[in-house]
Structure formats: structure tokens, C-alpha cells
Design an enzyme around this catalytic site. Structure first.
Site, mmCIF file in Angstrom:
data_model
loop_
_atom_site.group_PDB
_atom_site.id
_atom_site.type_symbol
_atom_site.label_atom_id
_atom_site.label_comp_id
_atom_site.label_asym_id
_atom_site.label_seq_id
_atom_site.Cartn_x
_atom_site.Cartn_y
_atom_site.Cartn_z
ATOM 1 C CG ASN A 178 -1.871 -1.085 1.359
ATOM 2 O OD1 ASN A 178 -2.236 -1.477 2.457
ATOM 3 N ND2 ASN A 178 -2.310 -1.647 0.240
ATOM 4 C CB CYS A 297 -4.571 -0.860 -7.357
ATOM 5 S SG CYS A 297 -5.457 0.691 -7.562
#
Ligand SMILES: [Zn+2]
Length: 361
Positions: A178, A297
Site C-alpha cells: 500500500n 490496482c
């Protein structure tokens, strides 16, 4: 000759348009079909026109047609202008915080703690925001769905802007992958809840900001109480199911929704404002990809600063909606292509029989 062509094409176009609406055909397909038929029917008209070009009657007819076209164009431009004026400068209704009786006289300073006026000085001197705008931000309550790529910059700038109360919904934990783009989190937060990591960072940036963290995934039961309690919603989640849910409740409760999305190099942002009669998210995306399998993503990748660009733009729209400054992106979609540094704006259309905002809803 020319008038009969224009009249017959207007009738044909209206019929084709109606069929396209009934079949929910995309706007572009309807225009292409009308263009093809119009072009084919124009050929004999042009041939005939070439033969009678020099006649006085033809020139009169041509002049009349040009005048008619100019009138239609002016009428369309006028209608668009009136519509854009209506969409402008409609600040969201911020529920005012009750102040003590003795502070009934509205003094901006009364709302703010020591040092806050200095903190927000660049906003207070900014034309169109000023003291009243900063006060509206202080009194605003904003819900952010997702503390990921879009949520990270959005939360940082909402806090720095001086939004009084920020609520965050997310049920995820911070992972190493992340940190490439979710800038509100840090290495120290790895393995902790995203809402906790984000709330801690917000408090470090602006201790005057009231943060409420909801460690949960939004569902049918939690959506209504959460959305009904805020002034506007920023949606930066990563799945269609939640996007549809947020849109449904924002539409039903009349709350403005600022929606952002990312895909690899491209980001998009829209403002759906039911109180202004704009199309809703479902009008634009009537059906989710099969099995909600839009590339994520994780599978398709995403450019590190792209969420920063789009998430920051979402907060710029939020500040405009709360303060009434400028012209928000109501009923439009802005697309940013980072690969070619291009932006496009598209005016959105209401979906025919939209199950969320249509007449039957
Ligand atoms: Zn709709």
C-alpha cells in the site's frame, strides 16, 4: 428541397433517438447512426443543389436554412448557459453546530480555538473562501469511504483544510504494497487497521479536527445512519458493490457525492449532487463489470502519484461544495490521463429509467 431534407431528417433523427433511448444505446452510437443516414440522404440533395445552384429560389432557401441553423445553435447555447448558471454556487447545507447562547452574534473567531485563525490564514485571505468559508469548513462533517489510494490524500487535505469532523470507513489493514501510493500510512503502521493509522496521522496534522474511525465495510445496515449524519461523502473505495450502495443512499438522502476512481495511468472524478438534479453514479455506470471483475490496482497496477492528484481534486471539489466557492464539477466527469498529461471533461447524462434516481425510484 433543403427544407424538406432538414424536416425529414429531423423526424428520422427523433425516431432513431427515441429507439436508442428505449434500447439504452450509448449516445455516441445514436449520433453515429443518425450521421450515417443523414449523410446517405444528403447525396441526392447535393447533386440536385449543384444543378439549381444559380437559381434565385435556391439561394433564398439556402439563406433561410442558414438563419434557421443559427437560431437553433443560439437556442442550444442559451439553454446550456442557463443550465450551467443554475448548477453554480449552490453550497451544500452544512448543519450548523449549536453555539452557546451568549455567542449568538456570529463572530468567526468564536468557533475557532487558539491558533486556528493563524493556521487557516491562507484560506481566510483567499477570495471566495474567507472567514465565512473557513467557518463552514469548521462546521462541516464529511464521510470518506476507503482509506486507501484516494482516501489517503483526501483525508490529509480535508484535515489540513480545517474540516471540523471527518468520518472514515474502511475494514482493511495496512500492507507494505500500500505504501507505494497510500501516503497517509507509514511503515510503522504496517499490519494495523487503516482507519486507525489514518486517524492517528490526521490528529498529528490537525489536532482541532474531530476524527471518527469506523472499522467496517459499508453495508445496507450501516450506510443509512452513516450517510444521513454527514454533509457530503467522498467515495474512494475499490469495488462497484460499495460504490452502488454509497450512490443509492446519497441519492435517497440528498447528500452530495464526490466520486473518484483510478485505473493504471488514468483517474476520473465526478460530483453527483441529487439536490441539483444531476445524474447519479448509476446513470453513468448502469452495470458493474461481470462479477465485479474490473481490473484492480493489485492486478493492473497504478501510478504512485495518480491517487494523489485525483484524491486532492476530490478535496478541492469538497471545499467548493462546502463554501460555495467557484463552480463544482456537478453533472460532469473530469478524466486525467497521467501518461500523456491530458485532461478531458465530459458532461454526464441522466440514465433512462435509472433504478436509483429515475422517476420510478
Ligand atoms: Zn441515476
Amino acid at each position: 428541397m433543403l427544407f424538406s431534407y432538414v424536416f425529414s431528417m429531423a423526424v428520422i433523427a427523433a425516431i432513431l433517438w427515441g429507439i436508442g433511448v428505449l434500447m439504452n444505446a450509448p449516445l455516441r452510437h445514436r449520433l453515429i447512426l443518425i450521421g450515417i443516414i443523414g449523410g446517405i440522404r444528403l447525396v441526392p440533395v447535393v447533386i440536385e443543389a449543384a444543378q439549381v445552384w444559380r437559381t434565385e429560389a435556391f439561394r433564398r432557401e439556402l439563406l433561410g436554412l442558414v438563419v434557421l441553423c443559427v437560431c437553433v445553435v443560439l437556442a442550444v447555447l442559451y439553454a446550456r448557459w442557463v443550465r450551467s448558471l443554475k448548477a453554480q454556487r449552490q453550497p451544500v447545507k452544512v448543519e450548523t453546530v449549536e453555539e452557546p447562547a451568549q455567542a449568538a452574534a456570529p463572530r468567526p473567531a468564536s468557533l475557532f480555538a487558539e491558533g486556528e485563525l493563524e493556521r487557516y490564514a491562507r484560506h481566510i485571505v483567499l477570495h471566495d473562501i474567507g472567514g465565512p468559508g473557513q467557518k463552514a469548513l469548521k462546521q462541516a462533517r464529511v464521510l470518506v469511504i476507503g482509506a486507501g489510494g484516494l482516501g489517503s490524500p483526501a483525508l490529509l487535505y480535508l484535515a489540513a483544510s480545517g474540516v471540523g469532523t471527518i468520518e472514515i470507513v474502511d475494514d482493511d489493514v495496512v500492507e507494505l504494497s500500500n505504501l507505494q501510493r497510500q501516503v497517509i500510512h507509514s511503515e510503522a503502521g504496517e499490519g494495523t487497521l487503516k482507519v486507525a493509522s489514518a486517524a492517528e496521522r490526521i490528529r498529528q496534522i490537525n489536532s482541532h479536527c474531530n476524527v471518527i474511525a469506523h472499522d467496517m465495510r459499508l453495508d445496507d445496515i450501516s450506510a443509512e445512519p452513516l450517510i444521513s449524519g454527514v454533509d457530503l461523502v467522498l467515495d474512494g473505495c475499490d469495488n462497484f458493490k460499495t460504490r452502488y450502495l454509497v450512490n443509492e443512499y446519497c441519492t435517497r438522502l440528498g447528500k452530495p457525492l464526490i466520486s473518484g476512481a483510478l485505473s493504471q495511468w488514468e483517474g476520473q472524478i465526478s460530483v453527483f449532487d441529487p439536490a441539483s438534479g444531476t445524474p447519479c453514479y448509476r446513470c453513468v455506470f448502469p452495470e458493474a463489470p461481470a462479477g465485479d471483475n474490473a481490473p484492480t490496482c493489485a492486478t493492473a497496477g497504478v501510478l504512485s502519484p495518480l491517487p494523489g492528484v485525483v484524491g486532492s481534486m476530490m478535496v478541492a471539489e469538497a471545499v467548493k461544495l462546502i463554501t460555495g466557492a467557484g463552480q463544482a464539477l456537478r453533472g460532469e466527469m473530469l478524466i486525467y490521463d497521467a501518461k500523456y498529461a491530458e485532461t478531458r471533461r465530459i458532461r454526464l447524462q441522466k440514465g433512462y429509467n435509472c433504478p436509483v434516481c429515475g422517476d420510478q425510484g
